[in-house]
Design an enzyme around this catalytic site. Sequence first.
Site, PDB file in Angstrom:
ATOM      1  N   LYS A  45      -8.396 -14.630  10.521  1.00 54.94           N
ATOM      2  CA  LYS A  45      -9.430 -13.675  10.131  1.00 54.94           C
ATOM      3  C   LYS A  45     -10.691 -13.983  10.957  1.00 54.94           C
ATOM      4  O   LYS A  45     -11.101 -15.124  11.061  1.00 54.94           O
ATOM      5  CB  LYS A  45      -9.723 -13.805   8.636  1.00 54.94           C
ATOM      6  N   GLU A 105      -4.811  -7.427 -10.796  1.00 50.35           N
ATOM      7  CA  GLU A 105      -5.648  -6.939 -11.907  1.00 50.35           C
ATOM      8  C   GLU A 105      -4.823  -6.781 -13.181  1.00 50.35           C
ATOM      9  O   GLU A 105      -5.317  -7.057 -14.280  1.00 50.35           O
ATOM     10  CB  GLU A 105      -6.271  -5.594 -11.521  1.00 50.35           C
ATOM     11  N   ARG A 136      -6.397  -0.195 -11.877  1.00 48.53           N
ATOM     12  CA  ARG A 136      -5.048  -0.734 -11.577  1.00 48.53           C
ATOM     13  C   ARG A 136      -4.397  -1.288 -12.856  1.00 48.53           C
ATOM     14  O   ARG A 136      -3.185  -1.439 -12.931  1.00 48.53           O
ATOM     15  CB  ARG A 136      -5.214  -1.809 -10.497  1.00 48.53           C
TER      16      ARG A 136
HETATM   17  C1  LIG Z   1      -6.401  -3.626  -5.938  1.00 47.51           C
HETATM   18  C2  LIG Z   1      -7.486  -4.260  -5.096  1.00 47.51           C
HETATM   19  N1  LIG Z   1      -8.096  -5.362  -5.551  1.00 47.51           N
HETATM   20  C3  LIG Z   1      -9.062  -5.951  -4.818  1.00 47.51           C
HETATM   21  C4  LIG Z   1      -9.450  -5.419  -3.618  1.00 47.51           C
HETATM   22  C5  LIG Z   1     -10.586  -6.046  -2.820  1.00 47.51           C
HETATM   23  N2  LIG Z   1     -10.087  -6.533  -1.520  1.00 47.51           N
HETATM   24  C6  LIG Z   1     -10.216  -5.854  -0.404  1.00 47.51           C
HETATM   25  S1  LIG Z   1      -9.550  -6.607   0.904  1.00 47.51           S
HETATM   26  C7  LIG Z   1      -9.107  -7.939  -0.050  1.00 47.51           C
HETATM   27  C8  LIG Z   1      -8.413  -9.100   0.546  1.00 47.51           C
HETATM   28  C9  LIG Z   1      -7.111  -8.665   1.128  1.00 47.51           C
HETATM   29  O1  LIG Z   1      -6.489  -9.797   1.694  1.00 47.51           O
HETATM   30  P1  LIG Z   1      -5.355  -9.547   2.775  1.00 47.51           P
HETATM   31  O2  LIG Z   1      -4.432  -8.520   2.306  1.00 47.51           O
HETATM   32  O3  LIG Z   1      -4.799 -10.877   3.107  1.00 47.51           O
HETATM   33  O4  LIG Z   1      -6.138  -8.934   4.007  1.00 47.51           O
HETATM   34  P2  LIG Z   1      -7.117  -9.673   5.023  1.00 47.51           P
HETATM   35  O5  LIG Z   1      -8.511  -9.295   4.574  1.00 47.51           O
HETATM   36  O6  LIG Z   1      -6.855 -11.133   4.948  1.00 47.51           O
HETATM   37  O7  LIG Z   1      -6.774  -9.097   6.362  1.00 47.51           O
HETATM   38  C10 LIG Z   1      -9.472  -7.727  -1.371  1.00 47.51           C
HETATM   39  C11 LIG Z   1      -9.245  -8.691  -2.480  1.00 47.51           C
HETATM   40  C12 LIG Z   1      -8.788  -4.249  -3.192  1.00 47.51           C
HETATM   41  N3  LIG Z   1      -9.129  -3.628  -2.029  1.00 47.51           N
HETATM   42  N4  LIG Z   1      -7.808  -3.710  -3.933  1.00 47.51           N
END
Ligand SMILES: Cc1ncc(C[n+]2csc(CCOP(=O)(O)OP(=O)(O)O)c2C)c(N)n1
Length: 635
Positions: free
Chosen positions: A282, A369, A397
């Site tokens: 990242k 969630e 969710r």
């Molecule tokens: C249902 C839901 N919960 C929380 C979020 C907030 N959120 C956005 S990106 C993220 C992290 C996602 O991690 P990953 O899939 O590993 O993607 P990366 O940012 O590491 O590329 C979160 C928790 C979301 N978008 N959707």
Amino acid sequence: MAEILPRLQGPQDLKAMDEAQLTQLAAEIRRVIIDTVARQGGHLGASLGVVELTLALHRVFDSPKDRIIWDTGHQAYPHKLVTGRFHRFATLRQTGGLSGFLKRDESPHDIVEAGHAGTSISHAVGLARARDLRGEKHHVVAVIGDGALTAGMAFEALNHAGHLGTDLLIVLNDNSMSIAPNVGGLARYLTQIRTDPAYERMRAELERVLEQLPRVGSQAVRWLQRFKDSLKYLVVPGMLFEALGFRYIGPVDGYRLRDLIRVLESTRSMRGPVLVHVITQKGKGYAPAEGDPWTWHGPRPFNPATGKMEPARPGEPPSYTSVFARTLVELARNEPRLVAITAAMPDGTGVATFARAFPERAFDVGIAEQHAVTFAAGLALGGLRPVVAIYSTFLQRAFDQVVHDVGLQRLPVIFAIDRAGIVGADGETHQGLYDIAYLRPLPGFVLMAPRDENELQHMLKTAVAYEAGPVAIRWPRGSGVGVPLEEPRVLPIGRAELLRSGRDVALIAYGPLAHAALKAAGQLAQEGIQAAVVNARFAKPLDEALLCDLLATTRCAVTIEEHVLAGGFGSAVLEMAARHGLDARIRCLGVPDRVVEHGDPAHFRTLFGLTPEGIARAARELVGAAAPRRRRAGG
Ligand SMILES: Cc1ncc(C[n+]2csc(CCOP(=O)(O)OP(=O)(O)O)c2C)c(N)n1
Ligand SMILES: CC(=O)[C@@H](O)[C@H](O)COP(=O)(O)O
Ligand SMILES: [Mg+2]
């Protein structure tokens, strides 16, 4: 100076590029993303991490004929840049500009829209099955992050894909991060695969042997390939994905373009579900983001040369989130039963602050969630006082868990609902506009909204003191109003607050718009219209005594809320007036029946009349309309 990117017509141009050109293009893409996010904010780390993966995917597959789906979509800035949106990229997340997520009406290459994590595999399985049943021939590829993979529905989809056996490629984009470091057994498992020396050594050795053997598909080579593939059973027993029916390939270095392309090419001829595990970083390519991927997930505007983010504006009031967090910590000092839960949003919800004070009493469950809510139910059944700190949009969710596991059991769970209202740059998938409507119908729920950060403290203390059932408090994204913070006190449940008296019209506000209502009353007073202003405080139970008395006097009212009109606070007042047979004209201000896309919240508040001027205008029209009736009634 970008030379390739401005001339790129679309992903088909990537197929003629050699490795040097692709490498240059990757550098150009990173530069544009860093400069754009530095100017206007956005999701930096995730997009920087998948530049090469994006180029390899669009090089190997033929989007949009082949369907490439991006989970969540916050990492899709490279995808947007190579699919014809370079020249609009400066409008990213601006009112009327490009969305920060995928949007089907932006490009045919945006196959699926998202913003909430964990939906990509389900979409992909559906798209793949539709292809099969329609006799079509194209590839379906879902790119899902290690964080999104902790979302329960991702496993529901993996399970079903393994059952169907349909041709499908899942690319696991593993950078060990969610927004915060990824949590749980799955994260540990992926780390084991990534870093197991024995597995890595044996795999590398076999790769070398395979490289030496003649390219012909001799029996020996096929046997060795199978042996290499089976290695993981020896070293990483029960490879989770293989057990679910996927062919697992990896881990693959997400920055060796040639390997990425070779591996992805090899999957084109594979049958059934395939999972390619790609290791990324990242923030890749920008040192400050590489060094602190947590902070750089979604930075404020910053100086790209120094990596210094713009400081918060001097004199800016504290955010609602920070007041919530500080108050919760103070309450928890005297209430040992208090525990806090977040679903992968420790900083966004303020649970990170609570965790620093009470590490044993703070839980980050990952992007889960549904589990967060029922986990809270379990904590409550076990005698604790759980606080589920969650964005309004993400609580959607877990609707059935709220109904089935908390509401019907009348458990004293506190829902601390942040980002309630119009959130701005994240747009339609992140607006917090439905929580009143989906919670108000539930028996036994108490719903509150503070008029400012000071009242948020009181409501939190009130929620902790209330043990007869679930309580939900909603507050907006961003800074408070800037009022002094008093010692938190318990408020009487179901009692509103009369902020200003008036006999001509009642302005009944739910949440911080009470301050806009007060300003509107000031404007109306200059025109001789005396407006009463009510800070409703509760959407359930309503303060029916105060509201019915007031409506009997003014006989006209404006309700005000930053929430959809359908089923919101205004609906509650209308239902109350009808139930009591009140002769009153009521105008409800809120969000109409439409999608609220990304853009400046002030723009939308003006559009929906959620401003002092809009409220005054609505009141003026009501009073004007009521005047003849008053004269007839001698009022
Ligand atoms: C249902 C839901 N919960 C929380 C979020 C907030 N959120 C956005 S990106 C993220 C992290 C996602 O991690 P990953 O899939 O590993 O993607 P990366 O940012 O590491 O590329 C979160 C928790 C979301 N978008 N959707
Ligand atoms: C992509 C995603 O869902 C999160 O990063 C979200 O954008 C955070 O929102 P806030 O910026 O309001 O914390
Ligand atoms: Mg990740």
